[in-house]
Design a protein around this motif. Sequence first.
Motif, PDB file in Angstrom:
ATOM      1  N   LEU A 613       0.974  -1.544   0.123  1.00  0.00           N
ATOM      2  CA  LEU A 613       0.104  -0.200  -0.178  1.00  0.00           C
ATOM      3  C   LEU A 613       1.027   0.995   0.202  1.00  0.00           C
ATOM      4  O   LEU A 613       0.615   2.492  -1.028  1.00  0.00           O
ATOM      5  N   LEU A 614       1.827   1.335   0.516  1.00  0.00           N
ATOM      6  CA  LEU A 614       2.414   2.397   0.651  1.00  0.00           C
ATOM      7  C   LEU A 614       3.641   2.641  -0.423  1.00  0.00           C
ATOM      8  O   LEU A 614       3.687   3.606  -0.901  1.00  0.00           O
ATOM      9  N   LEU A 615       3.763   1.819  -0.805  1.00  0.00           N
ATOM     10  CA  LEU A 615       4.686   1.788  -2.205  1.00  0.00           C
ATOM     11  C   LEU A 615       3.670   2.756  -3.816  1.00  0.00           C
ATOM     12  O   LEU A 615       3.863   3.057  -4.353  1.00  0.00           O
ATOM     13  N   CYS A 616       2.166   1.466  -4.092  1.00  0.00           N
ATOM     14  CA  CYS A 616       1.305   2.089  -4.620  1.00  0.00           C
ATOM     15  C   CYS A 616       1.246   3.806  -4.165  1.00  0.00           C
ATOM     16  O   CYS A 616       1.466   4.369  -5.367  1.00  0.00           O
ATOM     17  N   CYS A 617       1.172   4.097  -2.858  1.00  0.00           N
ATOM     18  CA  CYS A 617       0.626   5.779  -2.550  1.00  0.00           C
ATOM     19  C   CYS A 617       1.896   6.640  -2.524  1.00  0.00           C
ATOM     20  O   CYS A 617       2.243   7.679  -3.468  1.00  0.00           O
ATOM     21  N   ARG A 618       3.258   5.712  -2.871  1.00  0.00           N
ATOM     22  CA  ARG A 618       4.080   6.816  -3.203  1.00  0.00           C
ATOM     23  C   ARG A 618       3.973   6.928  -4.778  1.00  0.00           C
ATOM     24  O   ARG A 618       4.680   7.557  -5.365  1.00  0.00           O
ATOM     25  N   TRP A 619       3.851   5.495  -6.090  1.00  0.00           N
ATOM     26  CA  TRP A 619       4.083   5.204  -6.549  1.00  0.00           C
ATOM     27  C   TRP A 619       2.624   6.291  -7.651  1.00  0.00           C
ATOM     28  O   TRP A 619       3.000   7.306  -8.040  1.00  0.00           O
ATOM     29  N   LEU A 620       1.583   5.980  -6.942  1.00  0.00           N
ATOM     30  CA  LEU A 620       0.457   7.862  -6.943  1.00  0.00           C
ATOM     31  C   LEU A 620       0.739   8.723  -6.609  1.00  0.00           C
ATOM     32  O   LEU A 620       0.503   9.746  -7.531  1.00  0.00           O
ATOM     33  N   CYS A 621       1.977   9.725  -5.680  1.00  0.00           N
ATOM     34  CA  CYS A 621       1.752  10.962  -5.840  1.00  0.00           C
ATOM     35  C   CYS A 621       3.211  10.872  -6.858  1.00  0.00           C
ATOM     36  O   CYS A 621       3.072  12.145  -7.214  1.00  0.00           O
ATOM     37  N   GLY A 622       4.424  10.618  -6.744  1.00  0.00           N
ATOM     38  CA  GLY A 622       4.762  10.664  -7.804  1.00  0.00           C
ATOM     39  C   GLY A 622       4.632  10.991 -10.005  1.00  0.00           C
ATOM     40  O   GLY A 622       5.020  11.330 -10.347  1.00  0.00           O
ATOM     41  N   SER A 623       3.410  10.052  -9.576  1.00  0.00           N
ATOM     42  CA  SER A 623       3.023  10.021 -11.091  1.00  0.00           C
ATOM     43  C   SER A 623       1.895  10.883 -11.465  1.00  0.00           C
ATOM     44  O   SER A 623       2.379  11.635 -12.199  1.00  0.00           O
ATOM     45  N   ARG A 624       1.028  11.462 -10.246  1.00  0.00           N
ATOM     46  CA  ARG A 624       0.258  12.897 -10.774  1.00  0.00           C
ATOM     47  C   ARG A 624       0.972  14.172 -10.602  1.00  0.00           C
ATOM     48  O   ARG A 624       0.840  14.931 -10.706  1.00  0.00           O
ATOM     49  N   GLY A 625       2.595  14.207  -9.491  1.00  0.00           N
ATOM     50  CA  GLY A 625       3.296  15.597  -9.556  1.00  0.00           C
ATOM     51  C   GLY A 625       3.972  15.693 -10.637  1.00  0.00           C
ATOM     52  O   GLY A 625       4.768  16.876 -10.266  1.00  0.00           O
ATOM     53  N   GLN A 626       3.855  15.060 -11.489  1.00  0.00           N
ATOM     54  CA  GLN A 626       4.692  15.818 -12.647  1.00  0.00           C
ATOM     55  C   GLN A 626       3.530  16.278 -13.589  1.00  0.00           C
ATOM     56  O   GLN A 626       2.926  15.371 -14.117  1.00  0.00           O
TER      57      GLN A 626
END
Length: 673
Positions: A613-626
């Motif tokens: 779950l944590l890695l999914c949140c980080r991946w989602l945060c990184g993809s939306r921040g670009q």
Amino acid sequence: MAMLATEMQAEGTGQTVGGGPGTWTCPQASPPTLPEEEHGERLVELHASFRELVTFFCTNSTIHGTIRLVCSSQNRLKTASWGLLLAGALGVLYWQFALLFEQYWRYPVIMTVSVHSERKLFPSVTLCDMNPHRPHLARHHLRVLDDFARESIYSLYRFNFSDSMDALGAEVPGPEPAFHLDRRIRLQRLRPLDGQNRVGFKLCNSTGGDCVERAYSSGVVAAREWYRFHYINILALLPAAHEDSHGSHFVFSCRYDDRDCHAQHFQTSHHPTYGSCYTFNGVWAAQRPGVTHRISLVLRAEQLDHLPLLSTKAGIKVMIHPQDHTPFLEHQGFSIRPGTETTIDIREDEVHRLGSPYGQCMDSTGSVDVQLLYNTSYTRQACLVSCFQHLMVETCSCGYFFYPLPAGAEYCSYMRHPAWGHCFHHLYQKLKTHQLPCTTRCPRPCRESSYKLSAGTSRWPSSTSADWVLAVLGEPSRRNPWPSSASIKSWPLPLPSSPSRARTEGPTSRSGAQPLSPEPCPSISLAKVNIFYQELNYRTVDETPVYSVSCLLGQGRERGGASTWASAHHCQHPQVPQLLSAMGSLWSLWFGSSVLSVVEVLELLLDAIALTLLLCCRWLCGSRGQPRAATRVHPPSQRPASGPVAADTTSNAPGPGCLHLPRCCRDFSRSLG
């Protein structure tokens, strides 16, 4: 170990994506102020990668074999071998778990036998004289049936019966029901089957186009069944209150434990085939076992006013059954020969069955999908008979004469229902082949008592004492074969008497032909019966579940409203294998671990889910921040193993996409990081 908290702090600062013109920079945001102590060891910490998580588990787990995956990491052959061994052991374990649960969901039971000793109530004893008599209101019709029987037997076997009218009893004036004998149903020879001659009769439907053959290889059985069919058609027309008792000449004496029986201890009834019946319902408890504490009866097996084609046996029908149970003499019971003393010792067995889900049984508080026609305790036989009678009324529009009637129904007779015999035959064949729903509607009782009988016989009275014993009892002896009626000393109980019972005062002349009914003779027609408990010990046979989770957890359980006596009794037997103990045995066999090892596996799964779950949140945060355009990100193969998902330039402010994450996701990341 690189922890995720540092990564999340790095993501919290501003971040520049790209370095040339057209690059977009996330707006700066002030990092949250954390307490000083939170920068140290955190309450919950996760590994930076799944590799570290698995390595930590294999190093510190109590499951055998997992440490070999870490200590032999430099030797790939050993690592692969131990990996295959662990995977194979896990596969075999869950294969055996599947077999175990497959057996568990079948709810198997075992039978446990135990012996108890306590005082028991004496069972009910039903005795019948096996002398079906001629009802007064049907004597004319029975005479017509006897003439038809003479003709049929003479045409088949060239045997003549006597035409003497005294063998049929005296005529009693009075109205008789209208009845016409159906001579189309005659006793005849049927087509041979497999080279064997058969005798019987045919039963046809209302149009006569479909007929069934009631065929028998024995002519005696065929004649009896044919006569019985016509006999019940005559009885079905009689009123319900017609006289059917033979009087008080059947029971001469009755004593129990050196005490005289009384009339209130007996219930009288009549059976169309077995004649007058008496049921002993004593309320005494058996204090001691042995023949000295018995019930002793002297009975008369008389053959006066007999129907020789309906009953070919002379004797006494006896059945021992629990109190408040209906005796079904045609299914159980045994016969006693006249001129003998029969000693019967009984031993009681109790069967306790489990209800749902281990099986189907009927307890005292439940109900069945059948309206019982007997006002007694539930038995499976009574339920089957009631179910069949209801189906008989629904299918054939009438009821079978041997069974009680439902409300508003009438008995079958071919005067009112010409094709009922054809309908009854097909319905009864379906019952015997279990094609009717009665078998599933009538489960066995959850608590059932049965009696094991052992019998011994001896001649009674003996040749030296026969004269005076028969004289005292009023029976014909060798010296005085025709005693006067004044010398008869029968049992002085106020049992119902019959006005038709006229004793013959001496021999009458007979023709040379064979009589239809045997005349009285000086042969001994008395019988003595002794019934007692062999021992007061009784066996209980209990159904106990093979695998019971509730017993191991110490919890009770109710099944269909019944009490948990059987389940509690099972819990007293720890040698019975339980479901959890069987699972623990398999787990220990293949991995050598305990319940705490299972908790370690659960902890591993929870950590893996949280890390995912944590890695999914980080991946989602990184993809939306670009930005959607001119965004340059390293490929996954060039990213650090434990570093954050980032672009070329690291900043301390999150991008706009990070701000659109749910608050719970950001809080979750910070708390675990």
